[in-house]
Design a protein around this motif. Structure first.
Motif, PDB file in Angstrom:
ATOM      1  N   TRP A 196      -8.671  -5.783   5.785  1.00  0.00           N
ATOM      2  CA  TRP A 196      -7.826  -4.564   5.773  1.00  0.00           C
ATOM      3  C   TRP A 196      -8.662  -3.083   5.813  1.00  0.00           C
ATOM      4  CZ3 TRP A 196      -2.959  -5.716   6.954  1.00  0.00           C
ATOM      5  CH2 TRP A 196      -2.485  -6.869   6.566  1.00  0.00           C
ATOM      6  N   GLU A 198      -8.045   0.789   4.569  1.00  0.00           N
ATOM      7  CA  GLU A 198      -7.269   1.369   3.523  1.00  0.00           C
ATOM      8  C   GLU A 198      -7.233   3.029   3.453  1.00  0.00           C
ATOM      9  OE1 GLU A 198      -8.141  -2.069  -0.025  1.00  0.00           O
ATOM     10  OE2 GLU A 198      -8.518   0.070  -0.300  1.00  0.00           O
ATOM     11  N   ASN A 200      -6.362   5.463   0.485  1.00  0.00           N
ATOM     12  CA  ASN A 200      -6.081   4.986  -0.892  1.00  0.00           C
ATOM     13  C   ASN A 200      -5.718   6.762  -1.550  1.00  0.00           C
ATOM     14  OD1 ASN A 200      -6.624   2.307  -1.932  1.00  0.00           O
ATOM     15  ND2 ASN A 200      -8.466   3.067  -0.764  1.00  0.00           N
ATOM     16  N   TYR A 208      -9.856   0.978  -7.396  1.00  0.00           N
ATOM     17  CA  TYR A 208      -8.990   0.395  -6.286  1.00  0.00           C
ATOM     18  C   TYR A 208      -9.478  -1.036  -5.842  1.00  0.00           C
ATOM     19  CZ  TYR A 208      -8.217   5.287  -5.897  1.00  0.00           C
ATOM     20  OH  TYR A 208      -7.777   6.550  -6.331  1.00  0.00           O
ATOM     21  N   GLY A 215      -7.058  -4.434   0.471  1.00  0.00           N
ATOM     22  CA  GLY A 215      -5.787  -4.341   1.005  1.00  0.00           C
ATOM     23  C   GLY A 215      -4.669  -4.117  -0.078  1.00  0.00           C
ATOM     24  N   SER A 224      -3.103  -0.012  -5.677  1.00  0.00           N
ATOM     25  CA  SER A 224      -2.782  -0.335  -4.036  1.00  0.00           C
ATOM     26  C   SER A 224      -2.901   0.664  -3.245  1.00  0.00           C
ATOM     27  CB  SER A 224      -1.665  -1.300  -4.153  1.00  0.00           C
ATOM     28  OG  SER A 224      -1.693  -1.858  -2.992  1.00  0.00           O
ATOM     29  N   PRO A 225      -3.599   0.344  -1.971  1.00  0.00           N
ATOM     30  CA  PRO A 225      -3.442   1.712  -1.130  1.00  0.00           C
ATOM     31  C   PRO A 225      -2.039   1.846  -0.519  1.00  0.00           C
ATOM     32  CG  PRO A 225      -4.192  -0.498   0.023  1.00  0.00           C
ATOM     33  CD  PRO A 225      -4.065  -0.794  -1.549  1.00  0.00           C
ATOM     34  N   PHE A 228      -2.452   0.990   4.930  1.00  0.00           N
ATOM     35  CA  PHE A 228      -3.506  -0.126   5.196  1.00  0.00           C
ATOM     36  C   PHE A 228      -3.214  -0.765   6.579  1.00  0.00           C
ATOM     37  CE2 PHE A 228      -0.278  -2.178   2.586  1.00  0.00           C
ATOM     38  CZ  PHE A 228       0.111  -3.464   3.461  1.00  0.00           C
TER      39      PHE A 228
END
Length: 580
Positions: A196, A198, A200, A208, A215, A224-225, A228
């Motif tokens: 993945w 990302e 963010n 992260y 991902g 979490s992003p 992605f």
């Protein structure tokens, strides 16, 4: 790359030179030339301007020190015009020593709305670095402009020394990030490993997840992003997210639907996409870019992208699509139907100022035999009425033509300038008193900023042999990386319009600025993929013997040539369509 407050664009070259683009031109002397380690992903990687640049002239850079121990550094220079003041380097921050791994250096630096300098640092190919507060690798850092550390940093009390500069952690290679103008929002692009890529949401103290997770994650310990995408080679997948730019310029040039959106790119797949933070979705914007590495929205509201491909280039994308600019048609001028006719269309809401020229005698300087001795030019509206005519260019508008840079080199040649509303127009070049010879009909866009465009272009003339073929020249503008162009060569179908001697079987060639052949076509249906494009543009020629080419062209000068198959002669028509 980064824009200075005065509009200059500073571009980092990995080899250590910081270059300056001023008023659209690359200056010959670098702002500064640093000795760097440029192996792998190391080198001169980041550039930022002090919020008070107008008074202190401070420029900050992120680069890899070439002497042992190898490490990345943030330094400040003082500008003296377009170059750095000699001896003005002040080291702001020394990062951790690097291992033999030359990848994952990060390098992006930006001042936030709080006046602090934010720094993206990669984990040097070692994921464990990202999850510790004992080094600066795999983090977003936040420092004061003088290199001291703000006491309100989230880990100020739990880390020690320079590590108190850590603002967020758990990142693999935050090569690029961006602040949204007018807000405190920060988006961090983190380059993934195998699955993945990302985007963010940059929030102080966040973890992260790298290398524990990549991902999306449901682990409450990690953020979490917000967007992605997977790895691959399509227009929606890639291998390395690069460049980030919010569309909130001081002067909006793009449609209002772009305001607040976030542009991002992929290094390997060569595309730019647009992320909508509100909807959480992304849509396509541009493809076919050779290794993009950075994006910025300029003070003019255009989108600029930096690409490593083709030796390193900066492109500007404006809201106006690319366009065919100056156009010309060269042919043998006869009498009656054999005169040279160049047609063009103006679209848009504002009048377009154009220059039109009929060139003859001066063609002898370029080795053209039998040039038209005394050309006359007439500019005709779509309804057949006369806009303006000229025989010898100095007889009228001499000063205006000279000031526009369109003064012909021979007094017998013709030229005129007119402001034209949207519509169809024809420039007709004939010989005075029935004279014949080779002539050039030219149409110039003299007002590219106007909300109007020169669109479709055509030239009709007698097609002979040797140098007496029909030649259509055009220039594509630089408002986007490439222009979709369709070109047609018509002959047999002209008979339905009353042409008594049409060219029976036209052949078409397209040449680049150096004369190299880019494409050719005899019968337009001979290439299935080309035929599909031409049909999709609704430009299928009426006769199968006629020719067509569909192609995307970068900014530059191009020449389309129409000849008769097996040296056939007759009246031919070349058409050039801007399909943006």
């Amino acid at each position: 790359m980064a824009f200075a407050p005065d509009g200059r664009l500073f571009v980092c070259q990995q080899n250590g030179q910081l270059r300056v683009i001023k008023n659209g031109s690359l200056l010959g002397t670098p702002f500064v030339s640093l000795t760097v380690d440029s192996s792998g992903e190391r080198g001169l990687l980041g550039i930022a301007f002090d919020p008070n640049f107008a008074t202190n002239h401070y420029v900050y850079v992120y680069y890899t020190v070439a002497t042992s121990p190898i490490h990345n550094r943030v330094s400040r220079f003082t500008a003296a015009g377009d170059t750095a003041t000699p001896g003005s380097e002040a080291v702001i921050l020394e990062l951790d020593n690097l291992s033999s791994a030359t990848n994952h250096n990060g390098g992006a630096i930006h001042f936030g709305p709080d006046g602090k300098l934010y720094i993206g640092v990669g984990e040097n190919g070692n994921g464990a670095n990202s999850q510790t507060l004992s080094n600066l690798l795999g983090k977003i850092l936040r420092i004061n402009s003088d290199g001291t550390i703000p006491t309100d940093n989230p880990f100020y009390n739990s880390a020690t020394g320079n590590n108190r500069a850590i603002w967020a952690l758990g990142l693999r290679n935050p090569f690029t990030f961006a602040f949204q103008p007018g807000t405190t929002r920060l988006f961090i692009n983190d380059v993934g490993q195998s699955t993945w890529e990302e985007i963010n949401d940059g929030i102080a103290g966040s973890n992260y997840g790298w290398p524990i997770t990549e991902g999306p994650t449901s682990n409450p310990s990690f953020r979490s992003p917000i967007y992605f995408y997977g790895h691959g080679t399509s227009d929606t997948t890639g291998c390395a997210i690069v460049g980030g730019a919010f569309y909130n310029p001081p002067v909006a040039q793009f449609p209002s639907s772009y305001t607040g959106k976030y542009f991002f790119a992929d290094l390997c797949s060569g595309w730019i996409r647009v992320f909508d933070p509100g909807a959480g979705t992304a849509t396509g914007f541009a493809t076919g870019i050779s290794n993009p590495v950075d994006l910025h929205v300029g003070p003019d509201g255009a989108l600029y992208y930096l690409a490593q491909g083709s030796g390193g280039q900066v492109f500007r994308i404006s809201a106006l699509p690319a366009q065919a600019l100056n156009i010309s048609g060269r042919a043998q001028v006869e009498t009656g139907e054999g005169v040279a006719i160049s047609g063009f269309i103006i679209t848009g809401t504002a009048p377009k100022r154009v220059g039109v020229r009929g060139i003859g005698p001066s063609l002898a300087n370029f080795g053209i035999s039998g040039p038209l001795a005394d050309p006359v030019i007439r500019l005709i509206r779509g309804d057949g009425s006369l806009v303006m005519a000229n025989d010898n260019w100095k007889s009228t508008q001499q000063a205006e033509i000279t000031n526009a840079g369109l003064a012909p080199s021979d007094d017998r040649e013709a030229a005129l300038i007119a402001a034209l509303p949207a519509g169809n127009y024809t420039a007709i070049v004939s010989g005075k008193n029935g004279g014949t010879g080779v002539a050039l009909a030219e149409v110039y866009d003299l007002d590219q900023a106007a909300n109007s465009r020169l669109a479709n272009i055509s030239t009709r003339a007698q097609v002979g042999t040797g140098t007496d073929v029909l030649i259509g020249g055009f220039i594509t503008g630089s408002k986007i990386g490439a222009t979709r162009i369709a070109i047609r060569a018509l002959g047999p179908s002209l008979q339905q319009f009353g042409i008594v001697n049409p060219l029976p079987d036209p052949r078409l060639e397209l040449h680049d600025p150096n004369g190299a052949l880019l494409a050719s076509n005899d019968n337009w249906q001979s290439d299935a993929s080309q035929a599909a494009l031409i049909t999709g543009y609704r430009l299928a020629p009426p006769n199968n013997l006629e020719s067509a080419i569909a192609i995307s062209l970068p900014p530059g000068r191009y020449t389309a040539i129409v000849t008769g198959k097996n040296n056939q002669t007759g009246i031919g028509l070349i058409e050039i369509y801007d399909e943006q």
